[in-house]
Design a protein around this motif. Structure first.
Motif, short mmCIF file in Angstrom:
data_model
loop_
_atom_site.label_atom_id
_atom_site.label_comp_id
_atom_site.label_asym_id
_atom_site.label_seq_id
_atom_site.Cartn_x
_atom_site.Cartn_y
_atom_site.Cartn_z
N SER A 86 0.83 -1.21 0.00
CA SER A 86 0.00 0.00 0.00
C SER A 86 0.86 1.25 0.00
O SER A 86 0.58 2.21 -0.73
CB SER A 86 -0.92 0.02 1.22
OG SER A 86 -1.86 -1.00 1.15
N PHE A 90 1.10 4.03 -2.96
CA PHE A 90 0.77 5.39 -2.56
C PHE A 90 1.90 6.35 -2.95
O PHE A 90 1.69 7.40 -3.54
CB PHE A 90 0.52 5.42 -1.05
CG PHE A 90 0.50 6.78 -0.44
CD1 PHE A 90 -0.64 7.58 -0.52
CD2 PHE A 90 1.60 7.27 0.25
CE1 PHE A 90 -0.66 8.85 0.05
CE2 PHE A 90 1.58 8.53 0.84
CZ PHE A 90 0.44 9.32 0.73
N ARG A 93 2.21 6.88 -6.76
CA ARG A 93 1.10 7.69 -7.28
C ARG A 93 1.24 9.16 -6.89
O ARG A 93 1.10 10.05 -7.71
CB ARG A 93 -0.23 7.13 -6.77
CG ARG A 93 -1.45 7.85 -7.25
CD ARG A 93 -2.79 7.20 -6.88
NE ARG A 93 -2.83 6.32 -5.73
CZ ARG A 93 -2.70 4.99 -5.77
NH1 ARG A 93 -2.49 4.37 -6.91
NH2 ARG A 93 -2.77 4.28 -4.66
N TRP A 94 1.51 9.40 -5.61
CA TRP A 94 1.43 10.77 -5.10
C TRP A 94 2.77 11.52 -5.13
O TRP A 94 2.85 12.64 -4.63
CB TRP A 94 0.83 10.77 -3.70
CG TRP A 94 -0.61 10.34 -3.76
CD1 TRP A 94 -1.12 9.14 -3.34
CD2 TRP A 94 -1.71 11.08 -4.29
NE1 TRP A 94 -2.47 9.10 -3.57
CE2 TRP A 94 -2.86 10.27 -4.15
CE3 TRP A 94 -1.84 12.33 -4.87
CZ2 TRP A 94 -4.12 10.68 -4.57
CZ3 TRP A 94 -3.08 12.76 -5.28
CH2 TRP A 94 -4.21 11.94 -5.14
N GLU A 110 -6.07 9.28 1.02
CA GLU A 110 -5.20 8.11 0.96
C GLU A 110 -4.06 8.21 1.97
O GLU A 110 -3.69 7.22 2.60
CB GLU A 110 -4.66 7.92 -0.46
CG GLU A 110 -4.04 6.54 -0.64
CD GLU A 110 -3.69 6.23 -2.08
OE1 GLU A 110 -2.96 5.24 -2.27
OE2 GLU A 110 -4.10 6.95 -3.01
N ALA A 111 -3.52 9.40 2.14
CA ALA A 111 -2.42 9.60 3.10
C ALA A 111 -2.90 9.27 4.51
O ALA A 111 -2.17 8.64 5.28
CB ALA A 111 -1.91 11.03 3.05
N VAL A 114 -2.97 5.28 4.55
CA VAL A 114 -1.69 4.59 4.34
C VAL A 114 -0.65 5.00 5.38
O VAL A 114 0.01 4.15 5.99
CB VAL A 114 -1.17 4.83 2.90
CG1 VAL A 114 0.24 4.30 2.73
CG2 VAL A 114 -2.11 4.19 1.89
#
Length: 136
Positions: A86, A90, A93-94, A110-111, A114
């Motif tokens: 994960s 993450f 992506r970020w 999401e932060a 995760v």
């Protein structure tokens, strides 16, 4: 077993999470460049930490002759797989500045999930796993 390197990584990881949290509170879109840079730096530490755990720590505990520690090691290693996957997804992506600027709420959502999982895991290792290793 000396686990100072692992403890130092945890300090760096927890610090990186705190910096990301602070930047996100200041504004994801406004601080997208800083967030992306901090996330890449955090990802490097996490990736290195995971690799060293898999190559050195877990195998050493398996060979230690201490059945309880070997089992604890397997549990922690298996548990980490989902958290690591994960986090890596993450981070990939970020680390994209344009995406951070375009979708700050998506990053925050999401932060929160995760990074909370990573934080919880680090704290758990610091309070349970590492003391058990040091008492061997």
């Amino acid at each position: 077993m000396n686990i100072d390197r692992f403890k130092n990584h945890h300090t760096e990881i927890l610090s990186g999470i705190a910096v990301l949290r602070k930047l996100a509170h200041q504004g994801v879109a406004d601080y997208a460049i800083d967030i992306a840079q901090e996330l890449r730096a955090l990802s490097q530490v996490v990736t290195q930490h995971l690799a060293i755990e898999d190559r050195i720590l877990y195998p050493s505990l398996e060979r230690s002759g201490d059945g309880r520690m070997a089992q604890m090691s397997r549990t922690y290693q298996n548990d980490m797989q989902g958290i690591a996957t994960s986090f890596i997804n993450f981070s990939r992506r970020w680390s994209n500045i344009a995406l951070l600027q375009k979708n700050p709420d998506g990053f925050r959502d999401e932060a929160n999930q995760v990074l909370k999982n990573v934080h919880t895991r680090m704290v758990r290792e610091n309070h349970e796993f590492y003391p058990a290793i040091e008492s061997m």
